[in-house]
Design a protein around this motif. Structure first.
Motif, PDB file in Angstrom:
ATOM      1  N   THR A 216       0.887  -1.131   0.023  1.00 50.33           N
ATOM      2  CA  THR A 216      -0.103   0.050  -0.084  1.00 50.33           C
ATOM      3  C   THR A 216       0.864   1.333   0.021  1.00 50.33           C
ATOM      4  O   THR A 216       1.726   1.356   0.683  1.00 50.33           O
ATOM      5  CB  THR A 216      -0.934   0.093   1.181  1.00 50.33           C
ATOM      6  OG1 THR A 216      -1.717  -1.240   1.321  1.00 50.33           O
ATOM      7  CG2 THR A 216      -2.004   1.241   1.331  1.00 50.33           C
ATOM      8  N   THR A 217       0.395   2.395  -0.668  1.00 43.72           N
ATOM      9  CA  THR A 217       1.032   3.623  -0.763  1.00 43.72           C
ATOM     10  C   THR A 217       0.389   4.420   0.437  1.00 43.72           C
ATOM     11  O   THR A 217      -0.728   4.504   0.489  1.00 43.72           O
ATOM     12  CB  THR A 217       0.866   4.554  -1.996  1.00 43.72           C
ATOM     13  OG1 THR A 217       1.363   3.431  -3.171  1.00 43.72           O
ATOM     14  CG2 THR A 217       1.672   5.584  -2.306  1.00 43.72           C
ATOM     15  N   TYR A 218       1.322   5.047   1.288  1.00 39.11           N
ATOM     16  CA  TYR A 218       0.999   5.698   2.400  1.00 39.11           C
ATOM     17  C   TYR A 218       1.641   6.965   2.260  1.00 39.11           C
ATOM     18  O   TYR A 218       2.791   7.179   2.010  1.00 39.11           O
ATOM     19  CB  TYR A 218       1.406   5.045   3.711  1.00 39.11           C
ATOM     20  CG  TYR A 218       0.631   3.608   4.129  1.00 39.11           C
ATOM     21  CD1 TYR A 218      -0.677   3.601   4.224  1.00 39.11           C
ATOM     22  CD2 TYR A 218       1.419   2.495   3.976  1.00 39.11           C
ATOM     23  CE1 TYR A 218      -1.367   2.429   4.764  1.00 39.11           C
ATOM     24  CE2 TYR A 218       0.778   1.492   4.139  1.00 39.11           C
ATOM     25  CZ  TYR A 218      -0.466   1.201   4.417  1.00 39.11           C
ATOM     26  OH  TYR A 218      -1.042  -0.024   4.651  1.00 39.11           O
ATOM     27  N   ALA A 219       0.912   8.119   2.646  1.00 42.00           N
ATOM     28  CA  ALA A 219       1.440   9.484   2.681  1.00 42.00           C
ATOM     29  C   ALA A 219       2.708   9.571   3.770  1.00 42.00           C
ATOM     30  O   ALA A 219       3.517  10.434   3.727  1.00 42.00           O
ATOM     31  CB  ALA A 219       0.340  10.471   2.974  1.00 42.00           C
ATOM     32  N   ASN A 220       2.269   9.083   4.984  1.00 37.86           N
ATOM     33  CA  ASN A 220       3.100   9.225   6.074  1.00 37.86           C
ATOM     34  C   ASN A 220       3.385   8.022   7.063  1.00 37.86           C
ATOM     35  O   ASN A 220       2.727   7.991   7.999  1.00 37.86           O
ATOM     36  CB  ASN A 220       2.709  10.675   6.962  1.00 37.86           C
ATOM     37  CG  ASN A 220       3.736  10.803   8.078  1.00 37.86           C
ATOM     38  OD1 ASN A 220       4.939  10.630   8.130  1.00 37.86           O
ATOM     39  ND2 ASN A 220       3.103  11.121   9.238  1.00 37.86           N
ATOM     40  N   PRO A 221       4.021   7.248   6.536  1.00 37.42           N
ATOM     41  CA  PRO A 221       4.081   5.732   7.194  1.00 37.42           C
ATOM     42  C   PRO A 221       4.943   5.819   8.335  1.00 37.42           C
ATOM     43  O   PRO A 221       6.054   5.340   8.601  1.00 37.42           O
ATOM     44  CB  PRO A 221       4.677   4.822   6.136  1.00 37.42           C
ATOM     45  CG  PRO A 221       5.457   5.634   5.362  1.00 37.42           C
ATOM     46  CD  PRO A 221       4.903   7.110   5.126  1.00 37.42           C
ATOM     47  N   VAL A 222       4.410   6.525   9.530  1.00 40.79           N
ATOM     48  CA  VAL A 222       5.094   6.724  10.662  1.00 40.79           C
ATOM     49  C   VAL A 222       5.598   5.202  11.455  1.00 40.79           C
ATOM     50  O   VAL A 222       5.048   4.142  10.882  1.00 40.79           O
ATOM     51  CB  VAL A 222       4.272   7.046  11.730  1.00 40.79           C
ATOM     52  CG1 VAL A 222       4.124   8.898  11.378  1.00 40.79           C
ATOM     53  CG2 VAL A 222       2.958   6.695  12.073  1.00 40.79           C
TER      54      VAL A 222
END
Length: 248
Positions: A216-222
């Motif tokens: 999955t593409t995440y904007a902000n994978p903390v």
């Protein structure tokens, strides 16, 4: 072959529920609820993409005006990190009897079309802390009430009620990671999942525990909190952000 409507958000659990129903021999259609005029675009797009991949007809029930009558911050059902609330609540919250509301509308929609079975992908994590409306018993009792009211047999299947989210992901998405990447688990709007909201963290943690490669593409994978399969039920609940558990 028994006809069934899957209550379908386009998330991993409802996608797995659709796969379970197909594999179990049901003639499956998908029922999706549109409850926001804005902020749900990513989820709806994901649900349509997954429905296409599954090769199943999707119906979208627009209840935006109904939900606006409650509160712009109200969610109809449990979403990771979102607690139950009422008219005095300010932050995002779920309706106190939201599952019953979904069951009622979905059952009416199904019965109107001659279908007498719903499939719901709620997991053990959704029902954490004993919230009755997220249990298999509630679904069974509700279906019994529908059967009594209509004079016909009606069922609500809950195949994952005794399973954790990561167990569902392991069974249905290991080897199907591209399909998992198309599903949606984010509370925020936009076309890309945030990666740092409670729902995204629960999704990402479940993928790690399931041993699947999250594409999955995440904007902000903390960074995720420490997780492993030997965690206690309470520790798992905290990660999965059940409605009544404190956030990590």
């Amino acid at each position: 072959m028994t006809d069934a409507f899957v209550i379908f958000s386009g998330g991993p659990d409802s996608t797995a529920a659709a796969m379970w129903a197909i594999q179990s021999g049901y003639n499956v259609s998908l029922l999706t609820f549109k409850y926001k005029d804005s902020g749900q675009e990513g989820e709806l797009a994901a649900s349509t993409a997954v429905a296409t991949d599954l090769g199943r007809e999707q119906f979208i029930l627009d209840i935006t005006q109904l939900m606006a009558s409650f509160d712009p911050n109200a969610h109809i059902m449990m979403h990771a990190g979102t607690r139950s609330g009422d008219a005095t609540s300010k932050a995002g919250h779920t309706l106190p009897f939201g599952v019953g509301m979904v069951f009622s509308m979905a059952a009416n929609f199904a019965i109107y079309r001659g279908v007498h079975c719903l499939v719901w992908g709620a997991t053990k994590d959704d029902g954490t802390d004993g919230e009755y409306q997220y249990t298999a018993n509630f679904a069974t009792d509700y279906a019994d009430g529908i059967s009594r009211a209509t004079g016909t047999s009606f069922s609500i299947e809950t195949p994952f009620a005794a399973a954790h989210k990561f167990e569902v992901l392991n069974h249905y998405f290991k080897g199907r990671e591209p399909l998992f990447a198309k599903t949606w688990s984010c509370k925020r709007g936009g076309s890309v999942q945030s990666g740092d909201c409670a729902a995204s963290i629960a999704r990402r943690a479940a993928a790690v525990l399931a041993g699947i490669n999250d594409l999955t593409t995440y904007a902000n994978p903390v960074a995720l909190p420490p997780i492993n399969k030997n965690m206690t039920e309470e520790e798992l609940s905290r990660i999965m952000k059940s409605p009544r558990m404190p956030t990590v």
